[in-house]
Scaffold this motif. Structure first.
Motif, short mmCIF file in Angstrom:
data_model
loop_
_atom_site.label_atom_id
_atom_site.label_comp_id
_atom_site.label_asym_id
_atom_site.label_seq_id
_atom_site.Cartn_x
_atom_site.Cartn_y
_atom_site.Cartn_z
N ALA A 48 0.83 -1.21 0.00
CA ALA A 48 0.00 0.00 0.00
C ALA A 48 0.86 1.25 0.00
N ALA A 49 2.01 1.19 0.67
CA ALA A 49 2.87 2.37 0.79
C ALA A 49 3.56 2.72 -0.52
N GLU A 172 0.93 9.46 17.60
CA GLU A 172 -0.24 9.34 16.72
C GLU A 172 0.00 8.34 15.59
N LEU A 173 1.25 7.94 15.37
CA LEU A 173 1.56 6.97 14.33
C LEU A 173 1.61 5.54 14.85
N THR A 174 1.32 5.33 16.13
CA THR A 174 1.25 3.98 16.67
C THR A 174 0.09 3.24 16.01
N GLN A 175 0.37 2.03 15.54
CA GLN A 175 -0.64 1.28 14.80
C GLN A 175 -1.37 0.29 15.71
N GLN A 184 -4.76 -5.90 10.04
CA GLN A 184 -4.42 -6.03 8.63
C GLN A 184 -4.67 -4.74 7.84
N ALA A 185 -3.85 -4.56 6.81
CA ALA A 185 -3.95 -3.35 5.99
C ALA A 185 -5.34 -3.18 5.41
N GLN A 186 -5.95 -4.27 4.97
CA GLN A 186 -7.27 -4.18 4.33
C GLN A 186 -8.36 -3.78 5.32
N GLU A 187 -8.07 -3.82 6.61
CA GLU A 187 -9.04 -3.45 7.64
C GLU A 187 -8.88 -2.00 8.10
N ARG A 188 -7.95 -1.25 7.48
CA ARG A 188 -7.69 0.13 7.88
C ARG A 188 -8.27 1.10 6.85
N PRO A 189 -9.49 1.61 7.06
CA PRO A 189 -10.04 2.58 6.10
C PRO A 189 -9.25 3.87 6.03
N ASP A 190 -8.46 4.16 7.08
CA ASP A 190 -7.66 5.38 7.11
C ASP A 190 -6.23 5.15 6.65
N LEU A 191 -5.98 4.01 5.99
CA LEU A 191 -4.59 3.62 5.71
C LEU A 191 -3.86 4.64 4.86
N ASP A 192 -4.48 5.13 3.80
CA ASP A 192 -3.78 6.06 2.92
C ASP A 192 -3.40 7.34 3.64
N ALA A 193 -4.32 7.85 4.46
CA ALA A 193 -4.01 9.05 5.24
C ALA A 193 -2.89 8.78 6.23
#
Length: 415
Positions: A48-49, A172-175, A184-193
């Motif tokens: 994604a990155a 604020e960047l703690t995941q 999982q990446a696919q479960e993060r709707p805010d991933l791109d932000a």
């Protein structure tokens, strides 16, 4: 420009920094990513990155030729290490990130969590730099820096060592995470932000020009034997419950001429007609009630004449019952005499040398086991004989019954 991001220990911030670097650099140039070791979750964040497929490179489970073949290509490659730089499997540390640095002749950028140190950063960094001359550490990135004054103290202590960046504390960047790692990446709707926020911080705090000027030879083309597919037509479960499949294995099958079709058990899709149905690992324990109610999916397994193979979570799904973390027992596909439970958690972790007694993966394999589920009942013929990383013999793993087989082990490569 290709390099490895590593650290003295886990929890130093490698993943966040790697993601920020991938997103920041991909804004101006094509960049590839890889992850050291048996990890399914971080690579999807890497993809994604940077917008490119991410590969796994495993110095315990793969031969050097296999690693060079997977890593080769003209596009620069950033590899995120696992654990600490020299941490590998017992008894001798094989599979450490340092092994990848040697095999690929790549420089290492050492991420140091400097939150609770000042002058002591110097002996730590120098110790890693001088520990093994065959591993080239090109510089350090300081993480969790408290203030400009703190940064000055750290840089002064490291006056003879290239400091490629100093990243301020950014809670604020703690995941968010769960029992097998990050959500999982696919479960993060805010991933791109999130990725853009990490990239902005990295761009402000790290000398990207210096990283891009690191001299490394292009990773040359390197051929390695392609692993033959276990069947011609392969149906692969793929969704949030069955997300743990290795791209290099699926690519091997595709490149060898196999036809791959994907379906979602969570959406109650039937398994396509195939010679082999493959249920990878993932998080079926989080979706057990939904899977149990998805009759179209379950009936397609029961009524198929294909071979069926399940890994870890897929193996649990093929059993009679799965008990979730709340102690509720759900009826599964009932194709193997197996009952598993997540109510009583116990960590099972480590590399495995496997020999299949039958099924679609006959032969010798390297693999990895990482789960918290407990086996309540497993009756019948085991699928694998197994040894751990030290060569110690383990109890047989998995089950095979007629056309159905599986185990808790994740296959990584042919041994």
């Amino acid at each position: 420009m290709s390099f490895i991001i590593s650290a003295p220990a886990s929890g130093s911030g490698k993943t966040t920094i790697t993601l920020g670097l991938l997103r920041a650099l991909s804004r101006t140039t094509a960049i590839r990513a890889a992850k050291s070791g048996p990890d399914y979750i971080d690579p999807r964040f890497h993809e994604a990155a940077c917008g490119q497929p991410c590969i796994n490179l495993d110095a315990w489970a793969m031969t050097p030729d296999r690693i060079r073949s997977l890593a080769s290509g003209p596009t620069p490659l950033i590899i995120e290490g696992a654990m600490g730089l020299f941490d590998g499997a017992p008894p001798d540390g094989k599979g450490a990130t340092a092994d990848l640095a040697r095999i690929l002749n790549l420089p290492v950028i050492l991420v140091i969590d400097a939150a609770k140190m000042a002058g002591s950063v110097a002996p730590l960094a120098n110790g890693f730099i001088n520990y093994d001359p065959s591993v080239r550490i090109a510089g350090v990135i300081l993480n969790n820096v408290g203030s400009p004054r703190h940064e000055g103290m750290l840089r002064n202590a490291l006056k003879d060592i290239p400091v490629l960046g100093a990243i301020p504390r950014a809670p604020e960047l703690t995941q968010p995470s769960r029992h097998l790692g990050l959500v999982q990446a696919q479960e993060r709707p805010d991933l791109d932000a999130y990725l853009n926020q990490a990239a902005d911080l990295i761009s402000q705090s790290v000398d990207l020009d210096a990283l891009q000027q690191l001299h490394t030879d292009p990773l040359p083309a390197h051929d390695a034997p392609t692993r033959q597919p276990p069947a011609q037509r392969i149906a692969i479960a793929q969704d949030a419950a069955f997300a743990f499949s290795y791209p290099h294995i699926l690519n091997d099958w595709h490149d060898a001429g196999a036809e791959l079709q994907f379906f979602s058990p969570l959406r109650d899709e039937a398994a396509p007609k195939a010679d082999l149905i493959y249920l990878p690992g993932g998080y079926p324990e989080l979706h057990a009630a939904r899977l149990a109610a998805n009759a179209t999916f379950v009936d397609s397994l029961r009524n198929s004449g294909a071979q069926i193979y399940g890994e870890c979570g897929g193996y649990m799904t093929l059993g009679e019952t799965l008990t979730d973390a709340d102690g509720i027992t759900h009826k599964m596909a009932g194709l193997l005499p197996l009952d598993t439970s997540f109510a009583t958690r116990k960590l099972h972790l480590g590399y495995r040398s496997l020999q299949a007694t039958g099924g679609p993966f006959a032969g010798n394999w390297t693999g990895h086991e990482f789960h918290y589920a407990t086996t309540l009942r497993a009756e019948g013929k085991p699928l694998f004989t197994a040894k751990d990383a030290t060569g110690a013999v383990l109890p047989p793993m998995g089950l095979i019954k007629d056309r159905v087989s599986g185990s808790f082990a994740h296959i990584i490569d042919a041994a």
